[in-house]
Each structure stands twice: as C-alpha cells, then as structure tokens.
Design an enzyme around this catalytic site. Structure first.
Site, PDB file in Angstrom:
ATOM      1  N   LYS A  24       0.834  -1.195   0.000  1.00 46.48           N
ATOM      2  CA  LYS A  24       0.000   0.000   0.000  1.00 46.48           C
ATOM      3  C   LYS A  24       0.870   1.246   0.000  1.00 46.48           C
ATOM      4  O   LYS A  24       0.634   2.191  -0.756  1.00 46.48           O
ATOM      5  CB  LYS A  24      -0.898  -0.034   1.242  1.00 46.48           C
ATOM      6  CG  LYS A  24      -2.171   0.748   1.099  1.00 46.48           C
ATOM      7  CD  LYS A  24      -3.041   0.594   2.351  1.00 46.48           C
ATOM      8  CE  LYS A  24      -3.790  -0.726   2.380  1.00 46.48           C
ATOM      9  NZ  LYS A  24      -4.430  -0.989   3.689  1.00 46.48           N
ATOM     10  N   ARG A  94      -3.333   3.122   8.443  1.00 47.40           N
ATOM     11  CA  ARG A  94      -3.650   1.939   7.628  1.00 47.40           C
ATOM     12  C   ARG A  94      -2.511   0.937   7.599  1.00 47.40           C
ATOM     13  O   ARG A  94      -1.369   1.292   7.362  1.00 47.40           O
ATOM     14  CB  ARG A  94      -3.952   2.371   6.191  1.00 47.40           C
ATOM     15  CG  ARG A  94      -4.832   3.560   6.083  1.00 47.40           C
ATOM     16  CD  ARG A  94      -4.821   4.151   4.686  1.00 47.40           C
ATOM     17  NE  ARG A  94      -5.376   3.252   3.681  1.00 47.40           N
ATOM     18  CZ  ARG A  94      -5.317   3.501   2.375  1.00 47.40           C
ATOM     19  NH1 ARG A  94      -4.697   4.586   1.920  1.00 47.40           N
ATOM     20  NH2 ARG A  94      -5.848   2.635   1.526  1.00 47.40           N
ATOM     21  N   GLY A 103      -7.736  -7.123   3.540  1.00 44.28           N
ATOM     22  CA  GLY A 103      -8.687  -7.151   4.642  1.00 44.28           C
ATOM     23  C   GLY A 103      -8.244  -7.911   5.884  1.00 44.28           C
ATOM     24  O   GLY A 103      -9.010  -8.073   6.819  1.00 44.28           O
ATOM     25  N   MET A 105      -5.643  -7.217   7.969  1.00 46.18           N
ATOM     26  CA  MET A 105      -5.180  -6.400   9.093  1.00 46.18           C
ATOM     27  C   MET A 105      -6.055  -5.156   9.176  1.00 46.18           C
ATOM     28  O   MET A 105      -7.071  -5.072   8.513  1.00 46.18           O
ATOM     29  CB  MET A 105      -3.719  -6.068   8.927  1.00 46.18           C
ATOM     30  CG  MET A 105      -2.865  -7.309   9.074  1.00 46.18           C
ATOM     31  SD  MET A 105      -1.181  -6.987   8.618  1.00 46.18           S
ATOM     32  CE  MET A 105      -1.339  -6.501   6.952  1.00 46.18           C
ATOM     33  N   ARG A 338      -3.342  -1.582  -6.628  1.00 50.46           N
ATOM     34  CA  ARG A 338      -2.601  -2.835  -6.566  1.00 50.46           C
ATOM     35  C   ARG A 338      -2.897  -3.645  -7.821  1.00 50.46           C
ATOM     36  O   ARG A 338      -3.891  -3.396  -8.506  1.00 50.46           O
ATOM     37  CB  ARG A 338      -2.958  -3.634  -5.321  1.00 50.46           C
ATOM     38  CG  ARG A 338      -4.385  -4.060  -5.299  1.00 50.46           C
ATOM     39  CD  ARG A 338      -4.727  -4.789  -4.002  1.00 50.46           C
ATOM     40  NE  ARG A 338      -6.160  -4.743  -3.806  1.00 50.46           N
ATOM     41  CZ  ARG A 338      -6.751  -4.679  -2.626  1.00 50.46           C
ATOM     42  NH1 ARG A 338      -6.039  -4.656  -1.516  1.00 50.46           N
ATOM     43  NH2 ARG A 338      -8.058  -4.647  -2.529  1.00 50.46           N
ATOM     44  N   HIS A 453      -4.317 -42.411  -2.285  1.00 49.61           N
ATOM     45  CA  HIS A 453      -4.455 -43.120  -3.567  1.00 49.61           C
ATOM     46  C   HIS A 453      -5.459 -42.416  -4.471  1.00 49.61           C
ATOM     47  O   HIS A 453      -5.180 -42.117  -5.632  1.00 49.61           O
ATOM     48  CB  HIS A 453      -4.870 -44.572  -3.314  1.00 49.61           C
ATOM     49  CG  HIS A 453      -5.062 -45.349  -4.576  1.00 49.61           C
ATOM     50  ND1 HIS A 453      -6.286 -45.458  -5.210  1.00 49.61           N
ATOM     51  CD2 HIS A 453      -4.169 -46.015  -5.350  1.00 49.61           C
ATOM     52  CE1 HIS A 453      -6.139 -46.181  -6.314  1.00 49.61           C
ATOM     53  NE2 HIS A 453      -4.863 -46.538  -6.413  1.00 49.61           N
ATOM     54  N   SER A 747      15.827 -41.045 -14.491  1.00 42.39           N
ATOM     55  CA  SER A 747      14.591 -40.310 -14.307  1.00 42.39           C
ATOM     56  C   SER A 747      14.317 -40.250 -12.805  1.00 42.39           C
ATOM     57  O   SER A 747      14.156 -41.288 -12.158  1.00 42.39           O
ATOM     58  CB  SER A 747      13.450 -41.012 -15.049  1.00 42.39           C
ATOM     59  OG  SER A 747      12.264 -40.304 -14.818  1.00 42.39           O
ATOM     60  N   CYS A 815      10.122 -37.528 -13.109  1.00 40.51           N
ATOM     61  CA  CYS A 815       8.781 -38.006 -13.441  1.00 40.51           C
ATOM     62  C   CYS A 815       7.902 -38.141 -12.209  1.00 40.51           C
ATOM     63  O   CYS A 815       6.849 -38.751 -12.248  1.00 40.51           O
ATOM     64  CB  CYS A 815       8.854 -39.335 -14.186  1.00 40.51           C
ATOM     65  SG  CYS A 815       9.529 -40.670 -13.203  1.00 40.51           S
ATOM     66  N   TYR A 835      14.343 -32.694 -19.032  1.00 42.45           N
ATOM     67  CA  TYR A 835      12.888 -32.585 -19.113  1.00 42.45           C
ATOM     68  C   TYR A 835      12.240 -32.797 -17.754  1.00 42.45           C
ATOM     69  O   TYR A 835      12.846 -33.355 -16.840  1.00 42.45           O
ATOM     70  CB  TYR A 835      12.327 -33.598 -20.127  1.00 42.45           C
ATOM     71  CG  TYR A 835      12.474 -35.038 -19.695  1.00 42.45           C
ATOM     72  CD1 TYR A 835      11.523 -35.645 -18.873  1.00 42.45           C
ATOM     73  CD2 TYR A 835      13.577 -35.798 -20.093  1.00 42.45           C
ATOM     74  CE1 TYR A 835      11.659 -36.954 -18.454  1.00 42.45           C
ATOM     75  CE2 TYR A 835      13.723 -37.110 -19.686  1.00 42.45           C
ATOM     76  CZ  TYR A 835      12.765 -37.688 -18.865  1.00 42.45           C
ATOM     77  OH  TYR A 835      12.905 -38.975 -18.447  1.00 42.45           O
TER      78      TYR A 835
END
Ligand code: ADP
Ligand code: MG
Ligand code: MG
Length: 867
Positions: A24, A94, A103, A105, A338, A453, A747, A815, A835
């Site tokens: 702010k 503020r 909102g 604080m 903001r 699972h 992997s 993976c 990758y």
C-alpha cells in the site's frame, strides 16, 4: 551506530521498495510521484514493525520523534493542525504488508476527532451531519482495532437507532441522530474499556500505530499467511494518510474500480461507487453500490478524472490495477492501487491484449501468468453464476467439477459408468478400484489426504476428486452413505468440486474447459522461451493423446502396472502370481504379452516421433491379489500370506521383482520390442523407446537388468532403444556414478525419493503427523506437493553431478508428481535436467513454469504492483 530510518513521506524520492514500505505504501508513494491525486501522508516501515515485535511491544527508539517530524510536515502541506479543535487535520492509519493480504489487518479512519474538534469540523464545513458521521465511525473503528471491542456491538446500536427513526439506510439519519449515536458509542466504549474515549489526538495516533503493528499477528492474518505460504516475520508497514471525505453529501462518495474486467479481462473500466459514503461502505454491503456508469451521470467531472487517472496508472504499472478512490466535493483522490486479482481467463486475455497494445513484451506476458491458476481452465467448473448449496467440504484433491449418481464400489461404477455419469463414493480407494475410477466422472472419499491413492490417481487422470470429506460416512455393503446428516443411496445425484473441495447435493450446471486462443498463444510464447522439455506421465493411448494435445513432448513415465490391473487381465496376472513354478508362470505371462504389446503399440502410435519411457513393473505382487478375507481358496490365502510384507513400500518391488522373477521383465521387454517393430512396420517410423528399471539402488542391479534387457531385445530383432533407471533411493543418488555406468538415462522418481529420503511413508505422514508439522510450522511446505529442495533436491544435485562425472551425455529428467509443480519445475531447470514429466493435465502449467524459470534466470521478473 546510526539508527535506521523508519518513516518516509509519500513524496520522498528515496525509492525505498515494497519490502520496507509495504504494498500500500509503495503504491501511494509511486502514485504521488506520478502526479496522481493522492492525499498527503507518510509510511512507517516494516522495519519499525519488526523492531516492535522483536522487543515484545516497545516502539523502537526514535520512532515517535520521527513520526512527530513527519506529522509536522503533513500539517504544513494540509494547512491544518492535528488536534486543532477549530479546524482539525484528520488522518487514517492503515496497515499494509509487502505481500497483499486483503482485509486481514486493520485500518482506522478519521483519527484526530474528539468532542471539541467534531464541532470545529461541523462549523468549518457547515455540515454537522458529516462531522458526527465521521466521529461515530472513528469511535467504532478505534474501539475495534485498538481496544478489541466487537464491531457487532456498534452495529447493533446503529440498527436500533435506524429502527427507532424509521430510517431505511444510515444516510437517512439526521445530524442530530448521529450526534446521539456518537454519545451512545462513547458510552459503549467506556462500558467496554472502563475509560472514556481518548480525546488527545497524539495519544490516539500512538495507540493506533501500535494496534496496526499488532494486527500483523491477529489470528485471521496468521491463518491467511499459513494458507498462502507467507513468512510470519515480514511485519506490516503503517500508512498515515490525510483524510479525504466521501461522506460529505451527494457530491462525494467512495468506490473501487478495476482497469479491466477482472473476470473476463475485457478492456474498459469496471467497478462500483457509493455516493455519500466512507471507506469500506462499498464492500461491506451497508447499501447497494452503483455501477460506475451511474457515477458518470451524477459526477461527470470526477468520473472523467477517474478514467484518465486509471489509464495513467495502468500504463505506469503495465498491468491490470485494482484501485480504491474517494470523491470529495467533485474532486477525485486515489487511496490505493494494486495489481488486480483476476481469473485465469482474465489473466490470459489481459496479458495477450497488453502485448497487442504494446504495453508489455511477450516475456512479460509469460512471466505474469500464475501457472497454478491455469489449472482452473483445464477442467470443467461449476458455473460461477449457479446458485449452489454446499452440504459438506473435503480436500480439493484434484481439480474440476462433476455431477453424477452415487455408486459405492468400483464394479458398479464400471458398469453404470458406461451409460450414465457416476461419482464413486468410498471411504478411500485402493488399486483394486482403478477400473471404477476410470469409469466414474469423479471421486469422493471420506478418508485420505492430498496424496492418498484417490487423490494421486485422480490427478493423474485429470478427474475431479474431493478427498478426506469428514462429514461423509459410507456403508458400502448396504450401499448407503450419510453426508452431513443427509442419507444417500445409489439413486441420489451429487456434485463435487475438486478445485475447492465443495460437495453439493443434486446436479449443477458445469462450464467446459476453456482452452482458447489466448491460452494457446501465450503457451506458444512460453515454448519459445524455455529450455526444459515437458513430457507427460501417461499409461494409455488415450492419456498419451490427451498429453500431446496439451503440448507434451513425449512420455516421461508410462507405468505398466495399470495394464495389469485392467479387468480382463487381472485374472491372468493372478494366475501368474499363483503359479507353482517358473513354467506355469511363463505360460501365464505368455497370455499377458499380446495385451501389453497392444497397449504399447497404441501408446507408440499416439506419441509418434516423440520419446516414450516405459517403466517395468514396480508394485509388490500382493497388490494384484484380493484382500485376504476375499481370497477364494486356501491356496490363494496361503500365497497372500507368503507375499505379505511388513513394509511393502520398502519390500519386494521395483527391480527386485525383475531380479527375483526375470521372466516378468523379460515378457515386458519382449512386448515393448514387438510393439516397436510392429509400429515401425506399419507406419514407417521407429518409436523412440526408453526402457526404465524402477527402484535401482546398486550398480550391480542395473548391470544385470541391462544384460537381460539387451539379450531379450536381441532375440526380437533389430531395434534401437535406451536403457535407464528411476533414481528414487538415496543410495542411487549418492552412488549415481556406479549406476550411470549401466544407464543411458536417469529419471528422478521424486515421490519415492521423498519418502525414502525423509523416511516418511506418504499415506501415514499425510493422514497423521504431517498436517500437524505444517500447522506448527515445523515444515513450511508439504514435501509431497513441492520438492524439498534443500534435502531431496540436494540428493538430486549429487546424482546429477556424480552421474555426469561418468557419462557427460547422460539424459536426465524427473517423473514424480513434482514435475508439474511450478517451484519444483524451476528447481529442475536450475539443476540442468533435460525434461520434466507430469500428468497430462499439468503439461500446460509445466510449459509455462519452465519458461518462467528461464526468464527468471535471465532476470525477467513478473510485474507486481500495489498491495
Ligand atoms: P484495506 O487494506 O482493508 O483495504 P485500507 O487501509 O485500504 O484497508 O482502508 C480501508 C478503507 O478506507 C478503504 O476503502 C480506503 O480507501 C479508505 N481510506 C483509507 N484511508 C483513507 C483516507 N485517508 N481518506 C479516505 N478514505 C480512506
Ligand atoms: Mg484497501
Ligand atoms: Mg517409485
């Protein structure tokens, strides 16, 4: 030692950043320096707040004098004195942290009023109603924030007064009514605190500053921080701002506005305005605000200023802004800006538009989309306009929404799922339920966490799942469930929202996934920027095709056990496990081979031209047998007992199976080779085959398995392929050199590596101590959701280094489920992996996250403004 400076005026050009001034504060300073109309004021830094907290509630030395100095300068600018009874300067105090916590604080308005000054203000402005209204608001806010008085107490008094006067709204109250209300509020204040409402302005200010510091640690702020992974020790800044008044009458008011539509991204001002109102009136629902178009009619000048100012601010920040403003007697003031919270669709559209408008670069557009948020777009959602009644909540285990008839077991799901939409409802799921999960539209379980699972499998399938729904109890035998007191059976329809954890009775309208042009375009830009390749974890031709559609560049993990689970194969698999000797086992495997081969052919064709990593059988064999109670004869019971292990996760599984019963892996290798050769003959393109051995911990294991693989493949004919291993044991990481001798690729299986490195069994951890660990802050993040970079990640780094020390062209990827989680993707980028591989539905996220990692490395950060 020089003291740190604790206070900065909004027009101070020192250029201190967000960390010190809060979102702010920095927004107010930047707007002031841009020449946008902002009331004058100053910011007390987060440093001061941290010092206050560290000392256990002492204002740091020198702060009070500094505040006095800046207050004097503010009085100078305003031409009014703080505490002056005739013409008082009023301020707001503020909160505002570096990270936006809307909102959470506190803020107090109209500070500086007292019994005398309220009369001075009334005389000066000729508006007693306004003066009294401001004073009653001060008492309420101050009472709440500084002294912890429940706001309801004040609201009740206000309601009683309105009733007595027959006033529909608070603006219908007269100046005298409000004077009465001030008296009532003061009495209430005194009753609650035992002392009169403080009359000294400086005393009010000092206590307000402390209270705002303390609001950093209020319970709701703590909960919010935990949920958003915000550190507890950042502290908040405090902004002291000259008041401007929206509650002076019809020529005044207050509003909020967005520079574009935050739900669609469409250009054009979007917001609400409330005449004759102050502060939070717009959002608190005291009266229904008007759309901005209305303000254009009633306050055209102020509206004109607003349009102009918003355009300037957006151009400055080069991002969609969310602002708070006040109009005082036709003059516009901005009180906050903001970066606007927006839906994923709006994020994509506004970024694409801004590139078009020349406001931002493609890199900026890619950098600012939140990968996690894209998830919203990849699954059907509950129509945001639908009116739904939520009967229970569980964990948001796998995103997307689904409606369907309840079924209580996998067989029924598989059967009824052919012709209608069903939701599989279980205490929890097991690998035995897989066919039912495939057939169901969604899964709801009473037990289990985010990596149960049900949750893991559902995410892999891109299927909605709500897990751990405590209000649910299931009687699968009787085919009944009770959901928060509602009795349900196999005739009832429910809707689950796996993105939020909501469970709803009855059907709900869903809106389809929204992979639109903006989405494709921005991901296309991301692809041009990233170094990491993105593959998918896919076990079926359908998943492979889906993955390709989402941009996967191959399969990083094709699990073969799901093929063993399919309904028509499980009996043969059981035959194989029950076999009394190798010959019988080979005979059963012989029957399985054509099925596996057909599966692989489908996958190779779906992934033509792209690499496919196939993992040989991994789970312990007993997972393919029924529970002991359900075994059909003594022979089977005996086998189940024989295979039973105290800790199957660390038992006879992975490559240990392949070494104990080589004929299983031989059959799989044969099926892979035959499939590859068949596909090449059919299409002319040789599949890019990578054969992967799971759970290897010793070089010697892989040496033998490689020999078996090569010998078996040679029997099938001419074929090119790679042989590699999962790296999922700590020993494999530290002795990656020894293993690399026999591997063409690594992997990282980070699910198991996390379990084995941390010594956490995932299901036990999540259901038991891990939740507590996270609540208590022993761990900051769930290591199954995001890589434990300093622990597991360090093992990975070791493996990369030691592996490459033996073979510098060793291919490496990941993976585990982490392969689709943005922070983990960035980590893998840093490690120099080739990758990441993740579930098909997370491929777009991973593409974006990989591009962002590359951008960050090049120094491009997402643009963030305000707070
Ligand atoms: P929050 O962070 O909860 O939005 P704010 O500090 O922004 O709290 O303030 C709450 C409300 O009061 C906002 O609507 C804001 O615009 C308004 N407000 C704050 N300071 C002033 C001021 N000096 N003059 C007029 N309105 C103010
Ligand atoms: Mg605000
Ligand atoms: Mg594993």
């Amino acid at each position: 030692m020089t003291r740190p400076r604790y206070v900065y005026d909004f027009d101070d050009p020192s250029g201190e950043g967000r960390e010190l001034l809060g979102g702010k504060g920095i927004g107010l300073a930047e707007m002031t320096q841009l020449g946008v109309p902002v009331p004058a004021g100053f910011t007390i830094t987060t440093d001061a707040c941290r010092a206050y907290m560290a000392s256990g509630g002492e204002l740091p030395e020198g702060l009070e004098e500094e505040i006095d100095g800046h207050l004097a300068a503010l009085e100078e600018k305003a031409g009014k004195r703080f505490g002056d009874p005739r013409d008082p300067l009023l301020v707001s105090v503020r909160s505002g942290a570096a990270v936006s916590m809307p909102g959470m604080m506190d803020t107090i308005l109209n500070l500086g009023l007292n019994d005398e000054a309220v009369r001075g203000l009334a005389d000066r402005t000729g508006n007693a109603r306004f003066a009294n209204d401001s004073y009653r608001r001060l008492i309420q806010m101050y009472g709440g924030v500084v002294d912890g008085i429940d706001g309801e107490r004040f609201e009740d008094e206000l309601s009683k007064l309105k009733e007595k006067r027959g006033a529909a709204q608070d603006i219908d109250l007269s100046a005298e009514d409000l004077a009465d209300l001030v008296e009532t509020f003061k009495r209430l204040y005194e009753d609650e605190t035992g002392g009169p409402f403080p009359q000294d302005a400086r005393d009010q200010l000092a206590r307000a500053v402390r209270a705002v510091f303390e609001s950093w640690d209020n319970p709701r702020a703590q909960v919010y921080r935990r949920a958003h992974h915000i550190a507890d020790d950042l502290g908040t800044a405090v902004n002291v701002v000259q008041m401007v008044f929206g509650n002076k009458g019809e020529r005044s008011g207050t509003g909020v506005a967005f520079t574009r539509d935050p739900s669609t991204g469409e250009p054009g001002l979007y917001g609400e305005f409330l005449p004759d109102a102050q502060g939070e009136d717009v959002v608190s629902g005291v009266r229904t605000p008007q759309p901005l178009a209305e303000m254009q009619k009633t306050l055209p000048d102020a509206f004109e200023q607003l349009v102009e100012t918003m355009a300037r601010i957006e151009e400055h920040y080069r991002d969609m802004q969310d602002i708070e403003f006040t109009v005082e007697d036709d003059r516009l003031y901005l009180l906050q800006t903001r970066s606007a919270k927006r839906t994923a669709a709006a994020a994509l559209k506004s970024a694409a538009d801004m590139v078009d408008e020349g406001l931002i670069s493609r890199e900026d557009a890619v950098a600012r989309i939140d990968p996690d948020q894209l998830d919203q777009l990849l699954h059907p959602m509950i129509d945001p306009a639908a009116d739904v009644e939520v009967v229970a909540r569980g964990l948001n285990a796998s995103p997307g929404a689904a409606s369907g008839t309840i079924v209580f077991d996998a067989d029924t799901a598989a059967e009824r799922g052919q012709t209608e939409d069903v939701i599989l409802v279980r205490w929890e799921t097991t690998p035995d339920d897989i066919h039912g999960m495939i057939a169901a539209k969604g899964i709801l379980t009473a037990h289990g966490g985010m990596t149960s699972h049900a949750a893991v499998v559902a995410r892999g399938m891109g299927k909605p799942c709500v897990a751990g729904c405590e209000a649910l109890s299931v009687d699968a035998q009787a085919k009944r469930a009770s959901l928060n007191g509602h009795e349900l059976g196999e005739e009832d329809v429910i809707t689950i929202d796996g993105g939020t954890g909501r469970v709803i009775l009855g059907p709900v309208d869903l809106v389809p996934p929204q992979i639109n042009e903006d989405f494709e375009m921005i991901l296309g830009w991301a692809d041009a920027l990233r170094r990491l390749r993105v593959r998918a974890n896919a076990d079926t031709p359908e998943d492979a095709a889906k993955a390709r559609e989402f941009g996967a560049q191959g399969i990083g993990l094709c699990r073969t056990e799901h093929m063993f689970m399919a309904e028509d194969r499980l009996p043969v698999v059981r035959e194989m496990i029950m076999a009394s000797g190798e010959d019988e086992r080979r005979a059963a495997l012989e029957k399985l081979l054509p099925h596996q081969q057909a599966d692989f052919e489908g996958i190779f064709e779906a992934m033509a031209g792209l690499p496919v990593t196939i993992r040989l059988l991994d789970p312990p064999l007993h997972e393919f047998l029924p529970p002991l109670e359900e075994a059909k004869d003594e022979r089977m019971r005996e086998r189940i007992r024989a295979l039973r292990e105290a800790n199957p996760m660390l038992g006879t599984r992975g490559c240990r199976l392949g070494l104990m019963w080589p004929e299983i892996y031989e059959m799989q290798v044969r099926a892979i080779c035959r499939a590859a050769i068949a596909v090449e003959q059919r299409t002319g393109d040789a599949p890019l085959v990578e054969i992967m051995h799971p759970l290897v911990g010793f070089g010697e294991e892989l040496k033998r398995l490689r020999a078996m693989t090569v010998a078996t493949a040679a029997e099938e004919g001419e074929l090119e392929y790679l042989v590699g291993t999962m790296i999922e044991l700590p020993r494999a990481c530290v002795r990656a050199d020894e293993i690399a001798e026999h591997a063409d690729f690594f992997s990282f299986g980070t699910n198991d590596l996390t379990q084995t490195a941390l010594g956490f069994s995932r299901d036990d951890a999540e259901g038991k101590f891990l939740t507590r660990y996270l609540e208590d802050g022993i761990l900051a993040r769930n290591p199954f959701e995001t890589l434990d970079q300093s622990g597991v990640g360090d093992l990975m780094r070791t493996a990369v280094e030691r592996g490459r020390s033996v073979k510098d062209d060793l291919k490496m990827g990941i993976c585990g489920e982490h392969g689709g989680e943005p922070a983990s993707v960035a980590f893998c980028h840093g490690l120099g992996l080739e990758y990441v591989s993740c579930s098909p539905y997370r491929v777009p996220l991973a593409r974006l996250a990989a591009a962002q990692a590359a951008l960050r490395e090049a120094g491009v950060e997402a643009v963030v403004a305000g707070g």
